[in-house]
Design a protein around this motif. Structure first.
Motif, PDB file in Angstrom:
ATOM      1  N   ASN A 119       0.989  -0.963   0.117  1.00 53.41           N
ATOM      2  CA  ASN A 119       0.021  -0.116  -0.094  1.00 53.41           C
ATOM      3  C   ASN A 119       0.847   1.178  -0.023  1.00 53.41           C
ATOM      4  O   ASN A 119       1.701   1.281   0.918  1.00 53.41           O
ATOM      5  CB  ASN A 119      -0.897  -0.096   1.372  1.00 53.41           C
ATOM      6  CG  ASN A 119      -1.848   1.073   1.202  1.00 53.41           C
ATOM      7  OD1 ASN A 119      -1.788   2.271   0.578  1.00 53.41           O
ATOM      8  ND2 ASN A 119      -3.059   0.816   1.713  1.00 53.41           N
ATOM      9  N   THR A 120       0.748   1.931  -0.983  1.00 56.32           N
ATOM     10  CA  THR A 120       1.777   3.331  -1.168  1.00 56.32           C
ATOM     11  C   THR A 120       1.274   4.370  -0.028  1.00 56.32           C
ATOM     12  O   THR A 120       2.328   5.285   0.008  1.00 56.32           O
ATOM     13  CB  THR A 120       1.778   3.715  -2.549  1.00 56.32           C
ATOM     14  OG1 THR A 120       0.397   3.924  -3.204  1.00 56.32           O
ATOM     15  CG2 THR A 120       2.198   2.798  -3.593  1.00 56.32           C
ATOM     16  N   ARG A 121       0.311   4.501   0.316  1.00 62.44           N
ATOM     17  CA  ARG A 121      -0.339   5.378   1.382  1.00 62.44           C
ATOM     18  C   ARG A 121       0.364   4.982   2.717  1.00 62.44           C
ATOM     19  O   ARG A 121       1.078   5.807   3.405  1.00 62.44           O
ATOM     20  CB  ARG A 121      -1.851   5.659   1.429  1.00 62.44           C
ATOM     21  CG  ARG A 121      -1.970   6.656   2.225  1.00 62.44           C
ATOM     22  CD  ARG A 121      -3.570   6.985   2.290  1.00 62.44           C
ATOM     23  NE  ARG A 121      -4.274   5.752   2.512  1.00 62.44           N
ATOM     24  CZ  ARG A 121      -4.839   5.522   3.698  1.00 62.44           C
ATOM     25  NH1 ARG A 121      -4.140   5.988   4.718  1.00 62.44           N
ATOM     26  NH2 ARG A 121      -5.367   4.270   3.963  1.00 62.44           N
ATOM     27  N   THR A 122      -0.011   3.773   3.313  1.00 63.78           N
ATOM     28  CA  THR A 122       0.372   3.242   4.409  1.00 63.78           C
ATOM     29  C   THR A 122       1.832   2.535   4.557  1.00 63.78           C
ATOM     30  O   THR A 122       2.294   2.630   5.476  1.00 63.78           O
ATOM     31  CB  THR A 122      -0.634   2.187   5.056  1.00 63.78           C
ATOM     32  OG1 THR A 122      -0.383   1.029   4.206  1.00 63.78           O
ATOM     33  CG2 THR A 122      -1.809   2.832   5.149  1.00 63.78           C
ATOM     34  N   LEU A 123       2.532   2.389   3.411  1.00 67.19           N
ATOM     35  CA  LEU A 123       4.034   1.695   3.252  1.00 67.19           C
ATOM     36  C   LEU A 123       3.869   0.679   4.049  1.00 67.19           C
ATOM     37  O   LEU A 123       4.689  -0.052   4.707  1.00 67.19           O
ATOM     38  CB  LEU A 123       4.938   2.784   3.753  1.00 67.19           C
ATOM     39  CG  LEU A 123       5.056   4.270   3.186  1.00 67.19           C
ATOM     40  CD1 LEU A 123       6.006   5.179   3.919  1.00 67.19           C
ATOM     41  CD2 LEU A 123       5.346   4.121   1.694  1.00 67.19           C
ATOM     42  N   VAL A 124       2.908  -0.328   3.745  1.00 64.16           N
ATOM     43  CA  VAL A 124       2.865  -1.672   4.532  1.00 64.16           C
ATOM     44  C   VAL A 124       2.449  -2.460   3.413  1.00 64.16           C
ATOM     45  O   VAL A 124       1.551  -2.327   2.672  1.00 64.16           O
ATOM     46  CB  VAL A 124       1.770  -1.626   5.606  1.00 64.16           C
ATOM     47  CG1 VAL A 124       1.587  -2.998   6.253  1.00 64.16           C
ATOM     48  CG2 VAL A 124       2.099  -0.548   6.689  1.00 64.16           C
ATOM     49  N   VAL A 125       2.849  -4.007   3.511  1.00 67.79           N
ATOM     50  CA  VAL A 125       2.262  -5.009   2.731  1.00 67.79           C
ATOM     51  C   VAL A 125       1.463  -5.743   3.283  1.00 67.79           C
ATOM     52  O   VAL A 125       1.517  -6.077   4.650  1.00 67.79           O
ATOM     53  CB  VAL A 125       3.630  -5.954   2.548  1.00 67.79           C
ATOM     54  CG1 VAL A 125       3.185  -7.117   1.560  1.00 67.79           C
ATOM     55  CG2 VAL A 125       4.725  -5.134   1.549  1.00 67.79           C
ATOM     56  N   GLU A 126       0.232  -5.775   2.761  1.00 65.51           N
ATOM     57  CA  GLU A 126      -1.076  -6.546   3.174  1.00 65.51           C
ATOM     58  C   GLU A 126      -1.510  -7.516   2.273  1.00 65.51           C
ATOM     59  O   GLU A 126      -1.267  -7.393   1.012  1.00 65.51           O
ATOM     60  CB  GLU A 126      -1.924  -5.575   4.022  1.00 65.51           C
ATOM     61  CG  GLU A 126      -1.441  -4.493   4.958  1.00 65.51           C
ATOM     62  CD  GLU A 126      -2.396  -3.295   5.269  1.00 65.51           C
ATOM     63  OE1 GLU A 126      -3.405  -3.690   6.090  1.00 65.51           O
ATOM     64  OE2 GLU A 126      -2.615  -2.487   4.339  1.00 65.51           O
ATOM     65  N   GLU A 127      -2.657  -8.164   2.702  1.00 68.48           N
ATOM     66  CA  GLU A 127      -3.198  -9.361   1.804  1.00 68.48           C
ATOM     67  C   GLU A 127      -4.609  -8.536   1.511  1.00 68.48           C
ATOM     68  O   GLU A 127      -5.371  -8.159   2.506  1.00 68.48           O
ATOM     69  CB  GLU A 127      -3.383 -10.525   2.389  1.00 68.48           C
ATOM     70  CG  GLU A 127      -2.089 -11.377   2.542  1.00 68.48           C
ATOM     71  CD  GLU A 127      -1.212 -10.942   3.771  1.00 68.48           C
ATOM     72  OE1 GLU A 127      -1.700 -10.619   4.836  1.00 68.48           O
ATOM     73  OE2 GLU A 127       0.023 -11.261   3.417  1.00 68.48           O
ATOM     74  N   PHE A 128      -4.935  -8.394   0.245  1.00 70.92           N
ATOM     75  CA  PHE A 128      -6.373  -7.819   0.171  1.00 70.92           C
ATOM     76  C   PHE A 128      -7.017  -8.990  -1.147  1.00 70.92           C
ATOM     77  O   PHE A 128      -6.229  -9.480  -1.853  1.00 70.92           O
ATOM     78  CB  PHE A 128      -6.174  -6.692  -0.816  1.00 70.92           C
ATOM     79  CG  PHE A 128      -5.617  -5.593   0.275  1.00 70.92           C
ATOM     80  CD1 PHE A 128      -6.486  -4.895   1.244  1.00 70.92           C
ATOM     81  CD2 PHE A 128      -4.366  -5.118   0.169  1.00 70.92           C
ATOM     82  CE1 PHE A 128      -5.928  -4.012   1.830  1.00 70.92           C
ATOM     83  CE2 PHE A 128      -3.833  -4.184   0.739  1.00 70.92           C
ATOM     84  CZ  PHE A 128      -4.735  -3.551   1.889  1.00 70.92           C
ATOM     85  N   ILE A 129      -8.326  -9.043  -0.945  1.00 70.79           N
ATOM     86  CA  ILE A 129      -9.131  -9.851  -2.039  1.00 70.79           C
ATOM     87  C   ILE A 129      -9.450  -8.830  -3.204  1.00 70.79           C
ATOM     88  O   ILE A 129      -9.761  -9.316  -4.224  1.00 70.79           O
ATOM     89  CB  ILE A 129     -10.167 -10.532  -1.297  1.00 70.79           C
ATOM     90  CG1 ILE A 129      -9.825 -11.575  -0.274  1.00 70.79           C
ATOM     91  CG2 ILE A 129     -11.155 -11.291  -2.258  1.00 70.79           C
ATOM     92  CD1 ILE A 129     -10.821 -11.889   0.695  1.00 70.79           C
TER      93      ILE A 129
END
Length: 138
Positions: free
Chosen positions: A104-114
């Motif tokens: 996520n370029t706003r939060t600078l975190v790698v997350e899992e999304f559906i």
């Protein structure tokens, strides 16, 4: 032989996108995930996925490594003034269920999304607010 092929494929993905070696783990995980679904064993003419699950893999959801994408947030997580869509960068696939690993370029975190919409070249000039209509049917 398989490990060498996996390393070469991961290096190619990093080099093609001009990325640093700190993303090597993500590239190797994505390479392993893809190879288990597309490479065929010559003698039995089946993929490793077919051998373990007993059915052919669905690869229609594959996307290029490190491509731009847009993340839709679930309505129950949002308040009135929250963003519905964020920009992200695709990094790979989640192993246990069909989700994408996205930076996520706003939060600078790698997350899992559906719920992710991938940039196919047609949406590059659009704004995030314009994409909310695209997610209305998801």
């Amino acid at each position: 032989r398989k490990n060498r092929t996996m390393q070469e494929m991961a290096k190619t993905m990093l080099f093609k996108n001009s990325l640093h070696n700190h993303l090597k783990a993500e590239a190797v995980n994505t390479t392993c995930y893809v190879q288990n679904r597309i490479f065929i064993r010559p003698l039995i003419k089946k993929t490793p996925y077919e051998l373990s699950r007993g059915r052919r893999p669905n690869i229609s959801y594959f996307h290029p490594f490190w491509c731009e994408c847009f993340i839709l947030y679930a309505k129950d997580q949002l308040t009135k003034f929250d963003l519905k869509v964020d920009k992200g960068i695709f990094q790979g696939y989640f192993d246990t269920y069909k989700a994408y690993r996205v930076f996520n370029t706003r939060t600078l975190v790698v997350e899992e999304f559906i719920h992710v919409k991938f940039d196919d070249g047609l949406t590059s000039n659009r704004k995030l607010s314009d994409l909310e209509d695209d997610f209305a049917y998801m």
